[in-house]
Design a protein around this motif. Structure first.
Motif, PDB file in Angstrom:
ATOM      1  N   VAL A  94      42.430  35.569  35.776  1.00 24.01           N
ATOM      2  CA  VAL A  94      41.011  35.259  35.625  1.00 24.01           C
ATOM      3  C   VAL A  94      40.859  33.802  35.203  1.00 24.01           C
ATOM      4  CG1 VAL A  94      38.880  35.809  34.384  1.00 24.01           C
ATOM      5  CG2 VAL A  94      40.472  37.641  35.005  1.00 24.01           C
ATOM      6  N   ASP A  95      40.188  33.025  36.033  1.00 21.21           N
ATOM      7  CA  ASP A  95      39.880  31.631  35.728  1.00 21.21           C
ATOM      8  C   ASP A  95      38.369  31.503  35.715  1.00 21.21           C
ATOM      9  OD1 ASP A  95      39.460  28.923  35.582  1.00 21.21           O
ATOM     10  OD2 ASP A  95      40.628  28.417  37.373  1.00 21.21           O
ATOM     11  N   GLU A  96      37.796  31.376  34.526  1.00 17.14           N
ATOM     12  CA  GLU A  96      36.335  31.388  34.408  1.00 17.14           C
ATOM     13  C   GLU A  96      35.669  30.131  34.954  1.00 17.14           C
ATOM     14  OE1 GLU A  96      34.040  33.192  31.524  1.00 17.14           O
ATOM     15  OE2 GLU A  96      35.647  34.409  30.669  1.00 17.14           O
ATOM     16  N   GLU A  97      36.465  29.142  35.351  1.00 17.16           N
ATOM     17  CA  GLU A  97      35.881  27.980  36.021  1.00 17.16           C
ATOM     18  C   GLU A  97      35.596  28.293  37.492  1.00 17.16           C
ATOM     19  OE1 GLU A  97      38.310  24.537  35.360  1.00 17.16           O
ATOM     20  OE2 GLU A  97      37.966  24.572  33.200  1.00 17.16           O
ATOM     21  N   GLN A  98      36.224  29.345  37.997  1.00 20.41           N
ATOM     22  CA  GLN A  98      35.945  29.796  39.357  1.00 20.41           C
ATOM     23  C   GLN A  98      34.650  30.596  39.383  1.00 20.41           C
ATOM     24  OE1 GLN A  98      39.444  32.161  40.363  1.00 20.41           O
ATOM     25  NE2 GLN A  98      40.062  30.575  41.818  1.00 20.41           N
ATOM     26  N   SER A  99      34.121  30.765  40.574  1.00 20.38           N
ATOM     27  CA  SER A  99      32.964  31.649  40.734  1.00 20.38           C
ATOM     28  C   SER A  99      33.463  33.091  40.833  1.00 20.38           C
ATOM     29  CB  SER A  99      32.176  31.283  41.993  1.00 20.38           C
ATOM     30  OG  SER A  99      32.909  31.632  43.155  1.00 20.38           O
ATOM     31  N   PHE A 100      32.552  34.016  40.585  1.00 19.13           N
ATOM     32  CA  PHE A 100      32.909  35.422  40.725  1.00 19.13           C
ATOM     33  C   PHE A 100      33.241  35.747  42.175  1.00 19.13           C
ATOM     34  CE2 PHE A 100      31.755  39.914  41.391  1.00 19.13           C
ATOM     35  CZ  PHE A 100      32.707  40.482  40.569  1.00 19.13           C
ATOM     36  N   LYS A 101      32.572  35.076  43.099  1.00 23.97           N
ATOM     37  CA  LYS A 101      32.831  35.298  44.520  1.00 23.97           C
ATOM     38  C   LYS A 101      34.298  34.984  44.849  1.00 23.97           C
ATOM     39  CE  LYS A 101      29.687  34.687  47.991  1.00 23.97           C
ATOM     40  NZ  LYS A 101      28.751  33.939  48.824  1.00 23.97           N
ATOM     41  N   GLU A 102      34.838  33.929  44.239  1.00 23.75           N
ATOM     42  CA  GLU A 102      36.242  33.562  44.455  1.00 23.75           C
ATOM     43  C   GLU A 102      37.182  34.616  43.863  1.00 23.75           C
ATOM     44  OE1 GLU A 102      36.608  28.781  44.395  1.00 23.75           O
ATOM     45  OE2 GLU A 102      35.543  29.632  42.671  1.00 23.75           O
ATOM     46  N   LEU A 103      36.846  35.096  42.655  1.00 22.83           N
ATOM     47  CA  LEU A 103      37.653  36.145  42.025  1.00 22.83           C
ATOM     48  C   LEU A 103      37.621  37.409  42.873  1.00 22.83           C
ATOM     49  CD1 LEU A 103      39.292  37.239  39.567  1.00 22.83           C
ATOM     50  CD2 LEU A 103      37.100  37.911  38.566  1.00 22.83           C
ATOM     51  N   LEU A 104      36.453  37.765  43.352  1.00 16.09           N
ATOM     52  CA  LEU A 104      36.281  38.969  44.166  1.00 16.09           C
ATOM     53  C   LEU A 104      37.090  38.876  45.457  1.00 16.09           C
ATOM     54  CD1 LEU A 104      34.735  41.657  44.190  1.00 16.09           C
ATOM     55  CD2 LEU A 104      32.886  40.488  45.370  1.00 16.09           C
ATOM     56  N   SER A 105      37.059  37.724  46.085  1.00 18.05           N
ATOM     57  CA  SER A 105      37.808  37.515  47.320  1.00 18.05           C
ATOM     58  C   SER A 105      39.311  37.629  47.081  1.00 18.05           C
ATOM     59  CB  SER A 105      37.465  36.130  47.885  1.00 18.05           C
ATOM     60  OG  SER A 105      38.249  35.849  49.015  1.00 18.05           O
ATOM     61  N   SER A 106      39.783  37.029  45.997  1.00 19.40           N
ATOM     62  CA  SER A 106      41.206  37.102  45.644  1.00 19.40           C
ATOM     63  C   SER A 106      41.621  38.533  45.336  1.00 19.40           C
ATOM     64  CB  SER A 106      41.466  36.186  44.442  1.00 19.40           C
ATOM     65  OG  SER A 106      42.750  36.373  43.938  1.00 19.40           O
ATOM     66  N   ASN A 107      40.787  39.232  44.574  1.00 15.66           N
ATOM     67  CA  ASN A 107      41.091  40.616  44.209  1.00 15.66           C
ATOM     68  C   ASN A 107      41.077  41.542  45.419  1.00 15.66           C
ATOM     69  OD1 ASN A 107      41.840  40.646  41.568  1.00 15.66           O
ATOM     70  ND2 ASN A 107      40.005  41.643  40.797  1.00 15.66           N
ATOM     71  N   SER A 108      40.174  41.294  46.357  1.00 15.78           N
ATOM     72  CA  SER A 108      40.111  42.134  47.563  1.00 15.78           C
ATOM     73  C   SER A 108      41.427  42.088  48.321  1.00 15.78           C
ATOM     74  CB  SER A 108      38.973  41.675  48.472  1.00 15.78           C
ATOM     75  OG  SER A 108      37.737  41.922  47.867  1.00 15.78           O
ATOM     76  N   LEU A 109      41.999  40.894  48.429  1.00 13.05           N
ATOM     77  CA  LEU A 109      43.289  40.755  49.106  1.00 13.05           C
ATOM     78  C   LEU A 109      44.396  41.496  48.355  1.00 13.05           C
ATOM     79  CD1 LEU A 109      43.144  36.978  50.127  1.00 13.05           C
ATOM     80  CD2 LEU A 109      42.897  38.961  51.625  1.00 13.05           C
ATOM     81  N   LYS A 110      44.349  41.409  47.025  1.00  9.11           N
ATOM     82  CA  LYS A 110      45.364  42.096  46.210  1.00  9.11           C
ATOM     83  C   LYS A 110      45.248  43.607  46.345  1.00  9.11           C
ATOM     84  CE  LYS A 110      45.757  38.415  42.867  1.00  9.11           C
ATOM     85  NZ  LYS A 110      45.378  37.920  41.563  1.00  9.11           N
ATOM     86  N   VAL A 111      44.023  44.118  46.324  1.00  5.88           N
ATOM     87  CA  VAL A 111      43.814  45.565  46.454  1.00  5.88           C
ATOM     88  C   VAL A 111      44.288  46.038  47.826  1.00  5.88           C
ATOM     89  CG1 VAL A 111      42.050  47.371  46.608  1.00  5.88           C
ATOM     90  CG2 VAL A 111      41.951  45.701  44.759  1.00  5.88           C
TER      91      VAL A 111
END
Length: 199
Positions: free
Chosen positions: A49-66
């Motif tokens: 989790v990098d709070e300087e990123q947007s949630f959209k970026e976190l969501l995109s990264s997590n989608s690939l991991k899932v």
């Protein structure tokens, strides 16, 4: 919803490396769809989790991991533990202490009054993990280990989670550090616990 949980856990734990277990049906092999039996395999999903990123970026990264974890759902959890050479401790799970499970998405979750019928029943009687977050039939429940968490902490976590869910629906392109700072309590306390004695 998993990404929001990761963000909430990051804020409460003051850590940015979050591992959450999630159960997978493990019925992707042809011929297992109609079989009776327990095929669920619970696998870890690791998120930075990098709070300087947007949630959209976190969501995109997590989608690939899932997606990656879903493609590997046939690998037994014990095999993962063994390959990582994790030291076993009978008092806790070897890789993760938080479980996230979605049984289904009901219409209430999708409407504009997000989670208006939230289940406020926090349960701490019997907990397999330190914290289990379950989404089922439009309700969210937190099952927690009362030896580790106070009810007030879990209530604050739940309130923070709900606030983040609501705000990130409309603020998913701004840095996460600008979203959902509810109050000082929701940020959690830093506690330095004594190290475990080996003898």
């Amino acid at each position: 919803m998993l990404s929001v949980l990761d963000l909430m856990l990051s804020r409460f734990s003051y850590q940015n490396d979050i591992i959450v277990g999630t159960p997978l049906a493990n019925r992707n092999i042809e011929g297992t769809e109609d079989l009776i039996g327990f095929f669920i395999n619970t696998l870890p999903i690791r998120t930075k989790v990098d709070e300087e990123q947007s949630f959209k970026e976190l969501l995109s990264s997590n989608s690939l991991k899932v997606q990656g974890v879903q493609n590997m759902q046939d690998i037994p959890f014990e095999q993962i533990v063994k390959s990582l050479n994790v030291e076993r401790d009978s008092s806790r799970n070897a890789i993760f202490q938080v479980l996230f499970s979605v049984q289904d998405f009901s219409k209430e979750i999708k409407n504009s009054n997000l989670f208006s019928g939230i289940n406020q029943g926090l349960t701490g009687n019997s907990a397999k993990y330190d914290l289990s977050v379950m989404v089922e039939n439009g309700y969210i429940s937190f099952n927690y280990c009362s030896d580790i968490y106070k009810k007030t902490t879990i209530s604050s976590m739940l309130n923070t989670y709900m606030t983040l869910l609501e705000k990130l629906l409309v603020q998913n392109n701004v840095p996460m550090q600008n979203v959902g700072k509810v109050d000082v309590v929701a940020r959690g306390d830093v506690v330095n616990y004594p190290k475990k004695n080996s003898g």
